[in-house]
Every structure is written in structure tokens, then in C-alpha cells.
Write a protein that holds these residues in place. Structure first.
Motif, PDB file in Angstrom:
ATOM      1  N   ASP A  37      -9.797   4.473  11.048  1.00  0.00           N
ATOM      2  CA  ASP A  37     -10.573   3.251  10.842  1.00  0.00           C
ATOM      3  C   ASP A  37      -9.761   2.015  11.223  1.00  0.00           C
ATOM      4  O   ASP A  37     -10.270   1.105  11.875  1.00  0.00           O
ATOM      5  N   ASN A  38      -8.493   1.986  10.840  1.00  0.00           N
ATOM      6  CA  ASN A  38      -7.639   0.849  11.187  1.00  0.00           C
ATOM      7  C   ASN A  38      -7.459   0.732  12.693  1.00  0.00           C
ATOM      8  O   ASN A  38      -7.485  -0.365  13.252  1.00  0.00           O
ATOM      9  N   ALA A  79      -8.675  11.809   3.877  1.00  0.00           N
ATOM     10  CA  ALA A  79      -8.993  10.403   3.610  1.00  0.00           C
ATOM     11  C   ALA A  79      -7.947   9.488   4.248  1.00  0.00           C
ATOM     12  O   ALA A  79      -8.292   8.440   4.809  1.00  0.00           O
ATOM     13  N   LEU A  80      -6.672   9.862   4.161  1.00  0.00           N
ATOM     14  CA  LEU A  80      -5.621   9.052   4.765  1.00  0.00           C
ATOM     15  C   LEU A  80      -5.761   9.057   6.291  1.00  0.00           C
ATOM     16  O   LEU A  80      -5.618   8.020   6.935  1.00  0.00           O
ATOM     17  N   ASN A 122       0.845  -1.184   0.000  1.00  0.00           N
ATOM     18  CA  ASN A 122       0.000   0.000   0.000  1.00  0.00           C
ATOM     19  C   ASN A 122       0.889   1.245   0.000  1.00  0.00           C
ATOM     20  O   ASN A 122       0.989   1.933   1.010  1.00  0.00           O
ATOM     21  N   GLN A 171     -19.091   3.279   3.949  1.00  0.00           N
ATOM     22  CA  GLN A 171     -18.491   4.513   4.457  1.00  0.00           C
ATOM     23  C   GLN A 171     -19.421   5.699   4.260  1.00  0.00           C
ATOM     24  O   GLN A 171     -19.627   6.501   5.170  1.00  0.00           O
ATOM     25  N   ARG A 217      -8.529   6.792   7.190  1.00  0.00           N
ATOM     26  CA  ARG A 217      -8.139   5.387   7.031  1.00  0.00           C
ATOM     27  C   ARG A 217      -7.323   4.931   8.246  1.00  0.00           C
ATOM     28  O   ARG A 217      -7.515   3.825   8.745  1.00  0.00           O
TER      29      ARG A 217
END
Length: 195
Positions: A89-90, A82-83, A13, A143, A86
Motif C-alpha cells: 500500500d505504501n 498484513a505487514l 512505528n 480496506q 502495508r
């Protein structure tokens, strides 16, 4: 460059390299200012996923630490929000898994909760189960639906956070809503018992 050890996450990634001379617009260069600006949104997302403000605060602290360590990557990313989402979220997923593993080691309560509390948990479990299934089937729809229905964000805000158009956010929210209705009715009812 042939050494792949320690670089696995970058190969799977990869994060984009910052272009020289370009800084993201409308984003504070100071991490503390960025986090203060977005903390309420991050906290709302965490509370809606974990249901307990104390757990949400702990998971958000873990996510903030990772965001701080990766601040240069976040600034260089084409969509920094967005990053950051993310990463959050992780960390929420990690927190949920960690508490689920520890649940088997904890002692049970001596007093049983009343039925109204159990009914509230049951409806939350149905929603959580349906949302987890939607995340597996259509992550973008999940989402968008979660951001709109649970966090109260507008379609324009969702589009900005996810790097999609406002129309795409609206479409994905609508499709996600229809699938959530179906998934909630399809989930097995645990109250009925075996027959």
C-alpha cells in the motif's frame, strides 16, 4: 540507545521483535515462495489502485524489493500478510504521488480521446475520489470494502489478511459500502461547469 538519528521510523512505528524459537505457521520461510504464493493477490490490488497493469507491475516490483529487504521483520510479525500488504500500500501511494508530480512535466497528447473513454475515466475518477475519502475517514472500512468489492476476496480471507475476525470484516465491508454510496453521490460533478 540515546541516538535517535536513523531510528525515527522504528520509534514511530516499531516492528515487533521475533520471539526465540517461534516461526509463523503456514508461511514459507523462503521469500520467493511467499511472493509466488501471494503475487496474484498483490497484483490485483495494484491494478485496482493504479488502473494500468504496467504501472501496477512497476509498483509491485518496488514493493517486492522492500519486502525482500524486510523479510526477517515480515516473518517475525504477528500477521506477516498484513505487514506485506502495508508495504504494498505504501509503495502504491508513493508510485501514485510520483506519477502525479511528473504529470505536470509531460507534454499533452495531440489527439483528443473519444467521449466513451472520457466517460469511463470519469466514473473511475468518482470511484477513486470516494475511495480516497473513505480511506481518510475510515481506513479499515475502506480496506475491507476494497478487498471484497474490487479484489473479490471473501470475508474470511479479509479477516486473515487484516488480522480481524470474519464478522468484523463483514461489518466493516457493509459500513464501507454504505459510506461509499454516500460519498459517490456527494462528490462534485465536474461535467456541469460553473453556473
Amino acid at each position: 540507545m540515546t541516538d535517535t538519528f536513523g531510528q525515527g521510523s522504528d520509534l514511530v512505528n516499531p516492528e515487533p521483535e521475533p520471539e526465540p524459537g517461534l516461526q509463523p505457521t503456514a508461511l514459507p520461510l523462503d521469500f520467493e515462495a511467499f511472493f509466488r504464493q501471494n503475487k496474484d493477490t498483490f497484483f490485483r490490488i495494484a491494478v485496482n489502485r493504479l488502473h494500468d497493469p504496467r504501472d501496477a507491475d512497476e509498483a509491485l516490483s518496488d514493493a517486492a524489493l522492500v519486502m525482500y529487504k524486510k523479510w526477517e521483520r515480515i516473518l517475525a510479525h504477528e500477521n506477516p500478510i498484513a505487514l506485506a500488504l502495508r508495504i504494498l500500500d505504501n509503495k502504491l501511494t508513493d508510485f501514485y504521488r510520483r506519477t502525479a508530480r511528473m504529470a505536470g512535466r509531460e507534454q499533452s497528447l495531440t489527439d483528443r480521446p473519444d467521449s466513451s473513454y472520457l466517460m469511463e475515466l470519469r466514473s473511475g475518477d468518482l470511484l477513486d475520489g470516494a475511495l480516497e475519502e473513505l480511506r481518510r475517514l475510515a481506513p479499515l472500512q475502506a480496506q475491507c470494502w476494497e478487498m471484497h468489492k474490487l479484489h473479490g476476496m471473501t470475508h474470511a480471507e479479509i479477516g486473515t489478511h487484516l488480522g480481524i475476525t470474519e464478522g468484523a470484516a463483514k461489518t466493516n465491508t457493509s459500513k464501507g459500502h454504505k459510506k461509499m454510496k454516500c460519498l459517490i453521490t456527494e462528490l462534485p460533478d465536474t461535467e456541469k461547469g460553473d453556473s
